[in-house]
Design a protein around this motif. Structure first.
Motif, PDB file in Angstrom:
ATOM      1  N   GLU A  49       0.720  -1.092   0.025  1.00 45.12           N
ATOM      2  CA  GLU A  49      -0.032   0.088  -0.043  1.00 45.12           C
ATOM      3  C   GLU A  49       0.985   1.297   0.006  1.00 45.12           C
ATOM      4  O   GLU A  49       0.588   2.261  -0.708  1.00 45.12           O
ATOM      5  CB  GLU A  49      -0.931   0.084   1.316  1.00 45.12           C
ATOM      6  CG  GLU A  49      -1.751   1.284   1.447  1.00 45.12           C
ATOM      7  CD  GLU A  49      -2.587   1.348   2.539  1.00 45.12           C
ATOM      8  OE1 GLU A  49      -3.325   2.249   2.864  1.00 45.12           O
ATOM      9  OE2 GLU A  49      -2.694   0.269   3.270  1.00 45.12           O
ATOM     10  N   MET A  50       1.855   1.124   0.992  1.00 48.22           N
ATOM     11  CA  MET A  50       2.774   2.571   0.845  1.00 48.22           C
ATOM     12  C   MET A  50       3.523   2.448  -0.447  1.00 48.22           C
ATOM     13  O   MET A  50       3.749   3.670  -0.883  1.00 48.22           O
ATOM     14  CB  MET A  50       3.759   2.427   1.957  1.00 48.22           C
ATOM     15  CG  MET A  50       3.285   2.544   3.266  1.00 48.22           C
ATOM     16  SD  MET A  50       2.278   3.984   3.514  1.00 48.22           S
ATOM     17  CE  MET A  50       3.797   5.102   3.205  1.00 48.22           C
ATOM     18  N   GLN A  52       2.387   1.865  -3.464  1.00 47.03           N
ATOM     19  CA  GLN A  52       1.429   2.322  -4.365  1.00 47.03           C
ATOM     20  C   GLN A  52       1.392   3.813  -4.269  1.00 47.03           C
ATOM     21  O   GLN A  52       1.391   4.494  -5.127  1.00 47.03           O
ATOM     22  CB  GLN A  52       0.216   1.480  -4.003  1.00 47.03           C
ATOM     23  CG  GLN A  52       0.062   0.069  -4.734  1.00 47.03           C
ATOM     24  CD  GLN A  52      -1.140  -0.605  -4.210  1.00 47.03           C
ATOM     25  OE1 GLN A  52      -1.515  -0.727  -3.100  1.00 47.03           O
ATOM     26  NE2 GLN A  52      -1.953  -0.898  -5.135  1.00 47.03           N
ATOM     27  N   LYS A  53       1.385   4.215  -3.038  1.00 43.69           N
ATOM     28  CA  LYS A  53       1.034   5.506  -2.717  1.00 43.69           C
ATOM     29  C   LYS A  53       2.242   6.400  -3.141  1.00 43.69           C
ATOM     30  O   LYS A  53       2.267   7.289  -3.705  1.00 43.69           O
ATOM     31  CB  LYS A  53       0.882   5.771  -1.341  1.00 43.69           C
ATOM     32  CG  LYS A  53      -0.418   5.276  -0.820  1.00 43.69           C
ATOM     33  CD  LYS A  53      -0.550   5.465   0.716  1.00 43.69           C
ATOM     34  CE  LYS A  53      -2.140   5.373   1.154  1.00 43.69           C
ATOM     35  NZ  LYS A  53      -2.313   5.673   2.638  1.00 43.69           N
ATOM     36  N   LEU A  54       3.580   5.824  -3.086  1.00 40.28           N
ATOM     37  CA  LEU A  54       4.519   6.463  -3.220  1.00 40.28           C
ATOM     38  C   LEU A  54       5.112   6.540  -4.699  1.00 40.28           C
ATOM     39  O   LEU A  54       5.340   7.388  -5.358  1.00 40.28           O
ATOM     40  CB  LEU A  54       5.898   5.681  -2.708  1.00 40.28           C
ATOM     41  CG  LEU A  54       6.226   5.752  -0.831  1.00 40.28           C
ATOM     42  CD1 LEU A  54       7.095   4.930  -0.391  1.00 40.28           C
ATOM     43  CD2 LEU A  54       6.444   7.264  -0.671  1.00 40.28           C
ATOM     44  N   ALA A  56       2.638   6.539  -6.956  1.00 39.28           N
ATOM     45  CA  ALA A  56       1.470   7.244  -7.384  1.00 39.28           C
ATOM     46  C   ALA A  56       2.055   9.086  -7.393  1.00 39.28           C
ATOM     47  O   ALA A  56       1.758   9.764  -8.092  1.00 39.28           O
ATOM     48  CB  ALA A  56       0.211   7.314  -6.774  1.00 39.28           C
ATOM     49  N   ALA A  57       2.882   9.078  -6.337  1.00 36.98           N
ATOM     50  CA  ALA A  57       3.734  10.366  -5.903  1.00 36.98           C
ATOM     51  C   ALA A  57       4.880  10.777  -6.811  1.00 36.98           C
ATOM     52  O   ALA A  57       5.544  11.874  -6.706  1.00 36.98           O
ATOM     53  CB  ALA A  57       3.739  10.522  -4.704  1.00 36.98           C
ATOM     54  N   GLN A  96      -3.163  -5.304  -5.103  1.00 34.86           N
ATOM     55  CA  GLN A  96      -1.927  -5.344  -4.632  1.00 34.86           C
ATOM     56  C   GLN A  96      -1.101  -6.189  -5.519  1.00 34.86           C
ATOM     57  O   GLN A  96       0.038  -5.986  -5.914  1.00 34.86           O
ATOM     58  CB  GLN A  96      -1.818  -5.574  -3.063  1.00 34.86           C
ATOM     59  CG  GLN A  96      -2.434  -4.507  -2.275  1.00 34.86           C
ATOM     60  CD  GLN A  96      -2.582  -4.926  -0.815  1.00 34.86           C
ATOM     61  OE1 GLN A  96      -2.672  -6.079  -0.323  1.00 34.86           O
ATOM     62  NE2 GLN A  96      -2.440  -3.833   0.237  1.00 34.86           N
TER      63      GLN A  96
END
Length: 246
Positions: A49-50, A52-54, A56-57, A96
């Motif tokens: 999850e982290m 994926q967020k990173l 996306a950023a 995931q």
């Protein structure tokens, strides 16, 4: 450009959170995740999850062998890694798993090649552990700088034209120079399961303008991670090794 490079997170939430806090304080220009987000550790869902967020950023992320094993099933792994991979698969959502399956084997940024294992047959997951394997890694690419993980032990290999690489063990939190007259392989160590005798989480800070790389060590609550490993029913050794960095 300053690039923070995180490898071998291995589903270690406590280590990842501590490292990301350190990264935030350092304020690098880019972030690269060198694979093995999962495997061994008790929090694979959080790690993915982290990531994926990173991503996306703007973070780059490449595939590791434990990521592949979680998606496609383990093959040729140690008994502990095999067991952890099977358990990990039950903890991940289909989304995931799809994220992991779509990760590339390599990425490039600022003239450097990033790969989990080695530029030499990266899909076969060879280790860069000595001068010979570092030379093979360099021979497989034209990049002057190759950044990899996989061994869980930080190391630098310097190579002059026509010569075999020379190994150098970097000191914790001290910058090591990267000469414009040499090619280099940088092995960045592990966030979630260090094996160099130092149990603190490790990541690399690459500074392309200053031509140097620093192995940054970050303490974290290893006991909390070990307790969660035991509670998940994963092999006890996976928690014990976090305490000794082996």
């Amino acid at each position: 450009m300053r690039i923070a490079v995180l490898s071998d997170i291995h589903a270690n939430r406590e280590a990842l959170q501590a490292v990301l806090e350190a990264v935030e304080r350092l304020r690098p220009d880019r972030l690269v995740l060198l694979g093995d987000l999962v495997g061994y550790g008790p929090d694979p869902g959080f790690a993915v999850e982290m990531a994926q967020k990173l991503a996306a950023a703007g973070a780059l992320c490449v595939l590791g062998n434990h990521d592949e094993a979680a998606v496609h099933g383990p093959s040729g792994m140690t008994a502990h890694a095999h067991e952890a991979a099977l358990w990990t698969r039950t903890q991940l959502s289909s989304e995931q798993c799809a994220f992991l399956a779509a990760l590339p084997l390599t990425a490039t940024l600022a003239g450097a090649l990033f790969v989990h294992a080695s530029a030499r047959t990266p899909q076969a997951w060879p280790y860069v552990t000595d001068e010979r394997s570092a030379g093979q890694c360099l021979a497989a690419s034209e990049a002057a700088l190759i950044i990899c993980g996989h061994t869980h032990q930080p190391a630098l290999f310097y190579a002059r034209p026509g010569h075999e690489p020379v190994r150098f063990t970097p000191r914790r939190n001290l910058a090591a120079p990267l000469s414009a007259l040499r090619r280099h392989v940088v092995v960045v160590g592990a966030v979630g399961q260090p094996r160099d005798g130092d149990p603190a989480a490790c990541f690399a800070l690459l500074d392309t303008e200053r031509a140097e790389v620093t192995m940054v060590r970050v303490p974290y609550d290893r006991q909390a991670t070990a307790r969660k490993i035991a509670a998940a029913g994963l092999p006890e050794w996976l928690g014990m090794r976090l305490q000794i960095g082996r």
